[in-house]
Enzyme design. Sequence first.
Site, PDB file in Angstrom:
ATOM      1  N   HIS A 186       0.886  -1.185   0.000  1.00 16.40           N
ATOM      2  CA  HIS A 186       0.000   0.000   0.000  1.00 16.40           C
ATOM      3  C   HIS A 186       0.919   1.229   0.000  1.00 16.40           C
ATOM      4  O   HIS A 186       1.699   1.423  -0.931  1.00 16.40           O
ATOM      5  CB  HIS A 186      -0.910  -0.093   1.223  1.00 16.40           C
ATOM      6  N   HIS A 245      -1.511  -2.247  -9.947  1.00 11.52           N
ATOM      7  CA  HIS A 245      -2.473  -1.670  -9.016  1.00 11.52           C
ATOM      8  C   HIS A 245      -3.688  -2.586  -8.928  1.00 11.52           C
ATOM      9  O   HIS A 245      -4.075  -3.181  -9.932  1.00 11.52           O
ATOM     10  CB  HIS A 245      -2.918  -0.272  -9.488  1.00 11.52           C
ATOM     11  N   ASP A 273       3.136   5.742  -6.960  1.00 14.94           N
ATOM     12  CA  ASP A 273       4.266   5.657  -6.036  1.00 14.94           C
ATOM     13  C   ASP A 273       5.604   5.551  -6.745  1.00 14.94           C
ATOM     14  O   ASP A 273       6.634   5.871  -6.163  1.00 14.94           O
ATOM     15  CB  ASP A 273       4.091   4.457  -5.103  1.00 14.94           C
TER      16      ASP A 273
HETATM   17  N1  CMC Z   1       5.797  -7.011 -10.488  1.00 19.98           N
HETATM   18  C1  CMC Z   1       5.697  -8.205 -11.091  1.00 19.98           C
HETATM   19  N2  CMC Z   1       4.544  -8.911 -11.220  1.00 19.98           N
HETATM   20  C2  CMC Z   1       3.446  -8.374 -10.696  1.00 19.98           C
HETATM   21  C3  CMC Z   1       3.461  -7.111 -10.052  1.00 19.98           C
HETATM   22  C4  CMC Z   1       4.684  -6.421  -9.967  1.00 19.98           C
HETATM   23  N3  CMC Z   1       4.755  -5.243  -9.386  1.00 19.98           N
HETATM   24  N4  CMC Z   1       2.213  -6.807  -9.614  1.00 19.98           N
HETATM   25  C5  CMC Z   1       1.443  -7.832  -9.971  1.00 19.98           C
HETATM   26  N5  CMC Z   1       2.166  -8.776 -10.616  1.00 19.98           N
HETATM   27  C6  CMC Z   1       1.673 -10.025 -11.221  1.00 19.98           C
HETATM   28  C7  CMC Z   1       1.328 -11.042 -10.141  1.00 19.98           C
HETATM   29  O1  CMC Z   1       2.431 -11.892  -9.857  1.00 19.98           O
HETATM   30  C8  CMC Z   1       0.166 -11.779 -10.749  1.00 19.98           C
HETATM   31  O2  CMC Z   1       0.712 -12.709 -11.679  1.00 19.98           O
HETATM   32  P1  CMC Z   1      -0.083 -14.101 -11.977  1.00 19.98           P
HETATM   33  O3  CMC Z   1      -1.390 -13.697 -12.594  1.00 19.98           O
HETATM   34  O4  CMC Z   1       0.831 -14.812 -12.938  1.00 19.98           O
HETATM   35  O5  CMC Z   1      -0.238 -14.800 -10.655  1.00 19.98           O
HETATM   36  C9  CMC Z   1      -0.569 -10.703 -11.543  1.00 19.98           C
HETATM   37  O6  CMC Z   1       0.414  -9.697 -11.850  1.00 19.98           O
HETATM   38  C10 CMC Z   1      -1.714 -10.054 -10.770  1.00 19.98           C
HETATM   39  O7  CMC Z   1      -1.200  -9.604  -9.524  1.00 19.98           O
HETATM   40  P2  CMC Z   1      -2.030  -9.575  -8.171  1.00 19.98           P
HETATM   41  O8  CMC Z   1      -1.097  -9.618  -7.012  1.00 19.98           O
HETATM   42  O9  CMC Z   1      -3.115 -10.591  -8.227  1.00 19.98           O
HETATM   43  O10 CMC Z   1      -2.677  -8.153  -8.255  1.00 19.98           O
HETATM   44  P3  CMC Z   1      -3.316  -7.387  -7.054  1.00 19.98           P
HETATM   45  O11 CMC Z   1      -4.370  -6.526  -7.644  1.00 19.98           O
HETATM   46  O12 CMC Z   1      -3.737  -8.289  -5.957  1.00 19.98           O
HETATM   47  O13 CMC Z   1      -2.100  -6.510  -6.481  1.00 19.98           O
HETATM   48  C11 CMC Z   1      -0.555  -4.777  -6.113  1.00 19.98           C
HETATM   49  C12 CMC Z   1      -1.898  -5.179  -6.740  1.00 19.98           C
HETATM   50  C13 CMC Z   1      -0.453  -3.251  -6.146  1.00 19.98           C
HETATM   51  C14 CMC Z   1      -0.513  -5.218  -4.623  1.00 19.98           C
HETATM   52  C15 CMC Z   1       0.601  -5.437  -6.897  1.00 19.98           C
HETATM   53  O14 CMC Z   1       0.554  -5.051  -8.254  1.00 19.98           O
HETATM   54  C16 CMC Z   1       1.970  -5.133  -6.307  1.00 19.98           C
HETATM   55  O15 CMC Z   1       2.399  -5.835  -5.384  1.00 19.98           O
HETATM   56  N6  CMC Z   1       2.673  -4.071  -6.846  1.00 19.98           N
HETATM   57  C17 CMC Z   1       3.944  -3.647  -6.282  1.00 19.98           C
HETATM   58  C18 CMC Z   1       3.693  -2.833  -5.032  1.00 19.98           C
HETATM   59  C19 CMC Z   1       3.166  -1.442  -5.349  1.00 19.98           C
HETATM   60  O16 CMC Z   1       3.696  -0.741  -6.209  1.00 19.98           O
HETATM   61  N7  CMC Z   1       2.102  -1.038  -4.599  1.00 19.98           N
HETATM   62  C20 CMC Z   1       1.555   0.321  -4.686  1.00 19.98           C
HETATM   63  C21 CMC Z   1       0.162   0.364  -5.181  1.00 19.98           C
HETATM   64  S1  CMC Z   1      -0.329   2.032  -5.595  1.00 19.98           S
HETATM   65  C22 CMC Z   1      -0.432   2.848  -4.090  1.00 19.98           C
HETATM   66  C23 CMC Z   1      -1.704   2.648  -3.375  1.00 19.98           C
HETATM   67  O17 CMC Z   1      -2.771   2.978  -3.934  1.00 19.98           O
HETATM   68  O18 CMC Z   1      -1.630   2.200  -2.207  1.00 19.98           O
END
Ligand code: CMC
Length: 429
Positions: free
Chosen positions: A265, A306, A364
């Site tokens: 987050h 995201h 971010d």
């Molecule tokens: N790098 C590599 N792969 C990724 C990433 C990433 N940053 N983010 C998602 N994926 C892949 C993930 O492994 C999954 O692959 P698969 O379908 O093969 O299992 C797919 O993309 C979908 O990911 P998810 O985890 O199911 O997506 P989510 O919606 O649950 O998570 C997230 C969103 C923001 C937690 C995630 O993208 C992440 O961890 N990003 C890096 C951390 C980050 O930058 N967070 C800030 C968010 S913006 C600020 C805010 O609003 O708080």
Amino acid sequence: MSDNKATLNVPGRDPIDLDIYSGTLGPDVVDVSALTSQGLFTYDPGFVSTGSCESKITFIDGNKGQLLHRGYPIDQLAEHSNYLETCYLLLYGELPTRDQYNEFSGIITRHTMVHEQIRTFFQGFRRDAHPMAIMCGVVGALSAFYHDSLDISDEEHRKIAAFRLIAKMPTLAAMSYKFSIGQPFVYPDNSRDYAENFLHMMFGNPCEESKIDPALSKAMDRIFLLHADHEQNASTSAVRLTGSSGANPFACIAAGIAALWGPAHGGANEAVLEMLEEIGDESNIDTFIDRAKDKDDPFRLMGFGHRVYKNFDPRAKVMRESCDEVLEVLGMEDDPLFRIARRLEKIALEDEYFIEKKLYPNVDFYSGIILKALGIPVNMFTVIFATGRTVGWIAHWHEMISGEYRIGRPRQLYTGSVQRDYKDFSKRK
Ligand code: CMC
């Protein structure tokens, strides 16, 4: 009640009619609240399909990359408005007239000082404490200093608590930084605007007049503005859930700060810089891209992806422009760390894995780069996010408390042991 109904057919039961509601924007929602009286719950880990409340504050369409505050697009607010005006909009629902704006910014400005005893409260923390750890403690502790704004049933108390939180967050944020580096706290200077005052308290000292470049305070203001609200994310939901028990606003905002701290987050902007430093050199970028794509490696590219935006993050678009401006003003376009960031952004935007999974740079990614360029230490990044987001948390808390609400109490799909009898030590394996 709604004329529009969905029917749920559960084997062995009579069909259950569920109301369907339409908002002013966004998909229709199915009201499942009647299910519990039928002995059923919904199951939705991560609440990806669950609306927890009705709200009029912020609308997001992740597929279109749209973010509206009270109907106004974020890019218009970033271009024409400022943080305090956006605060007013989020809190009151309309843009202020000039008089309303002057009155509001005057009130916020006059609440920037903190109770003098809070200065001694800081002394209880270890010198090397993470500023977010300090913020969790100090903001929660405001309820011990401002007893005259704790009655949540009193509209006036709620208003004063909101003004205090918005006004004092930059002061507390800067104090947590000054404390960690052993410098004296700098009192707010009410002749400066909100963002400039924050930079003054961060980088000024009592021995000389601090001069803040207007281009940099504008960039800081924009960072606050772009983080002001983002509907029902983890921290806002934490604030609402905490508030639903009747907790006071300072305790609720402390809960939001705690939820924001995690790297998935608000902690992501800090994680972005740590990642850039770990990459260290442009020649290592490919290795990190490969690691991000490897299912067996937990590494993720921080600042990409995201939960809601699956097209692009509209805040990131504006933040990217600010990032270019700040790097230019500071003459830092060729800084090695920022060159790594630029290359990484380009590669990830062209790479099939990231395109297919719709993983774009988020707000971010760029805010981390700007804050670093402004000379703000990495462990302060999430504190700054929390400062900007305070108004969103307060607006949501106020919206909830002003209407009808019940204590939040999600249910669960239990998969543990069925009932069994207690055994003595002698009978345990
Ligand atoms: N790098 C590599 N792969 C990724 C990433 C990433 N940053 N983010 C998602 N994926 C892949 C993930 O492994 C999954 O692959 P698969 O379908 O093969 O299992 C797919 O993309 C979908 O990911 P998810 O985890 O199911 O997506 P989510 O919606 O649950 O998570 C997230 C969103 C923001 C937690 C995630 O993208 C992440 O961890 N990003 C890096 C951390 C980050 O930058 N967070 C800030 C968010 S913006 C600020 C805010 O609003 O708080």
